[in-house]
Scaffold this active site. Structure first.
Site, PDB file in Angstrom:
ATOM      1  CG  HIS A 171      -1.603  -1.300   1.471  1.00 35.93           C
ATOM      2  ND1 HIS A 171      -2.499  -1.812   0.577  1.00 35.93           N
ATOM      3  CD2 HIS A 171      -1.488  -2.215   2.466  1.00 35.93           C
ATOM      4  CE1 HIS A 171      -2.933  -2.987   1.026  1.00 35.93           C
ATOM      5  NE2 HIS A 171      -2.343  -3.264   2.159  1.00 35.93           N
ATOM      6  CG  HIS A 203      -1.113   8.272   2.717  1.00 32.38           C
ATOM      7  ND1 HIS A 203      -1.843   7.101   2.670  1.00 32.38           N
ATOM      8  CD2 HIS A 203      -0.665   8.383   3.998  1.00 32.38           C
ATOM      9  CE1 HIS A 203      -1.850   6.549   3.878  1.00 32.38           C
ATOM     10  NE2 HIS A 203      -1.136   7.299   4.700  1.00 32.38           N
ATOM     11  CG  HIS A 260       0.242   9.938   7.717  1.00 28.01           C
ATOM     12  ND1 HIS A 260      -0.723   9.220   7.031  1.00 28.01           N
ATOM     13  CD2 HIS A 260      -0.150  11.237   7.663  1.00 28.01           C
ATOM     14  CE1 HIS A 260      -1.649  10.041   6.585  1.00 28.01           C
ATOM     15  NE2 HIS A 260      -1.334  11.267   6.960  1.00 28.01           N
ATOM     16  CB  THR A 310      -6.041   7.292   6.582  1.00 27.02           C
ATOM     17  OG1 THR A 310      -4.696   6.891   6.260  1.00 27.02           O
ATOM     18  CG2 THR A 310      -6.035   8.531   7.453  1.00 27.02           C
TER      19      THR A 310
HETATM   20  N1  LIG Z   1      -2.342   6.261   7.531  1.00 27.42           N
HETATM   21  S1  LIG Z   1      -2.221   6.155   9.113  1.00 27.42           S
HETATM   22  O1  LIG Z   1      -3.522   6.347   9.694  1.00 27.42           O
HETATM   23  O2  LIG Z   1      -1.203   7.082   9.573  1.00 27.42           O
HETATM   24  C1  LIG Z   1      -1.646   4.585   9.580  1.00 27.42           C
HETATM   25  C2  LIG Z   1      -1.548   4.304  10.925  1.00 27.42           C
HETATM   26  C3  LIG Z   1      -1.075   3.075  11.353  1.00 27.42           C
HETATM   27  C4  LIG Z   1      -0.690   2.155  10.408  1.00 27.42           C
HETATM   28  O3  LIG Z   1      -0.181   0.924  10.577  1.00 27.42           O
HETATM   29  C5  LIG Z   1       0.079   0.483   9.350  1.00 27.42           C
HETATM   30  S2  LIG Z   1       0.803  -0.978   9.110  1.00 27.42           S
HETATM   31  N2  LIG Z   1      -0.289   1.371   8.404  1.00 27.42           N
HETATM   32  C6  LIG Z   1      -0.764   2.451   9.082  1.00 27.42           C
HETATM   33  C7  LIG Z   1      -1.258   3.674   8.632  1.00 27.42           C
HETATM   34 ZN   LIG Z   2      -0.887   7.209   6.667  1.00 27.33          ZN
END
Ligand SMILES: NS(=O)(=O)c1ccc2oc(=S)[nH]c2c1
Ligand SMILES: [Zn+2]
Length: 268
Positions: free
Chosen positions: A66, A96, A119, A200
């Site tokens: 991802h 992202h 993030h 998210t």
């Molecule tokens: N996009 S986010 O909310 O910062 C977020 C938070 C925790 C996470 O753990 C994995 S693995 N991917 C993640 C994305």
């Molecule tokens: Zn994130």
């Protein structure tokens, strides 16, 4: 197993609630930051946000399918102050982005998207044993969000970009040899918005105190293009997603309603 969630029409954000009911909750992220709604709060001003990171503790970078994610040894890190009670430790950071730089951030500001969003994920080490446990509690996680806009090449992020060719396919990971300092990826001015939200990505746990810095940080078009060269499928397997030959060209969730949640700000 059920088709893995992702960002295509078939498995993207509008399908997540099928397998992850929390994704349809009322404390979801990201949201549009309507700056007119933000209330400044003297209690935030009186407890400045403070962090300490250990660059040598950035361990590995992985292609999660991802996006890229740098996993960190939490020991020695800490985030305190602002809206937070207790001490939070850094667990990982990731990014992202969109298929072109007119979109890609998760949070938007007065309806405006940025090219990407970084993030830094922290967990409440005052109350919980680890990130996994903390993710199940409303005060378990804090994510520092940094808006990225197109501009100069970002030297600290370049250390991540240099590792992308060795994690081109899903599941691949590599050691981070040259220490990456998360603190160097934060903006100069520390003004921020904060609200209660969620992960998210599925399972979209409603356990995140969001802290989104107001000042965007620059990244170059070439660096954004490098992010989009990651593939969402495993080497040797065919591409499950109907993305152009399985390239991760976009991995942001569209905004959800703030609803009755309070949006606070600190600093101008
Ligand atoms: N996009 S986010 O909310 O910062 C977020 C938070 C925790 C996470 O753990 C994995 S693995 N991917 C993640 C994305
Ligand atoms: Zn994130």
């Amino acid at each position: 197993s059920a088709a893995e969630w992702g960002y295509t029409k078939r498995n993207g954000p509008f399908t997540w609630a099928k397998n992850y009911p929390t994704a349809a909750g009322i404390r979801q992220s990201p949201v549009d930051i309507d700056t007119a709604l933000a209330t400044s709060d003297s209690s935030l001003e009186s407890k400045p946000l403070r962090w300490k990171y250990v660059p040598q503790n950035t361990r590995t970078i992985v292609n999660s399918g991802h996006g890229w994610r740098v996993d960190v040894d939490s020991e020695g890190s800490e985030l305190v102050g602002g809206p937070l009670e207790g001490t939070y430790k850094l667990q990982q950071f990731h990014c992202h982005w969109g298929s072109s730089s007119d979109k890609g951030s998760e949070h938007t500001v007065d309806g405006q998207s940025y090219a990407a969003e970084l993030h830094l994920v922290h967990w409440n080490s005052s109350k919980y044993a680890d990130c996994g446990e903390a993710a199940d509690y409303p005060d378990g996680l804090t994510v520092l969000g940094v808006l990225l806009k197109v501009g100069a090449k970002n030297p600290e992020l370049q250390k991540v970009i240099d590792l992308i060719p060795s994690i081109s396919h899903r599941g691949e990971k590599t050691e981070v040899k040259e220490a990456i300092d998360p603190a160097k990826m934060l903006p100069k001015t520390l003004s921020y918005w904060t609200y209660l939200g969620s992960l998210t990505v599925p399972p979209c746990n409603e356990s995140v105190t969001w802290i989104l810095f107001k000042e965007p940080v620059e990244v170059s078009e070439e660096q954004l293009a490098a992010f989009r060269s990651l593939r969402c499928y495993k080497r040797g397997e065919e591409c499950p997603c109907d993305e152009v030959d399985g390239l991760l060209i976009s991995n942001y969730r569209p905004t959800l309603p703030l609803g009755t949640r309070e949006l606070r700000e600190c600093g101008s």
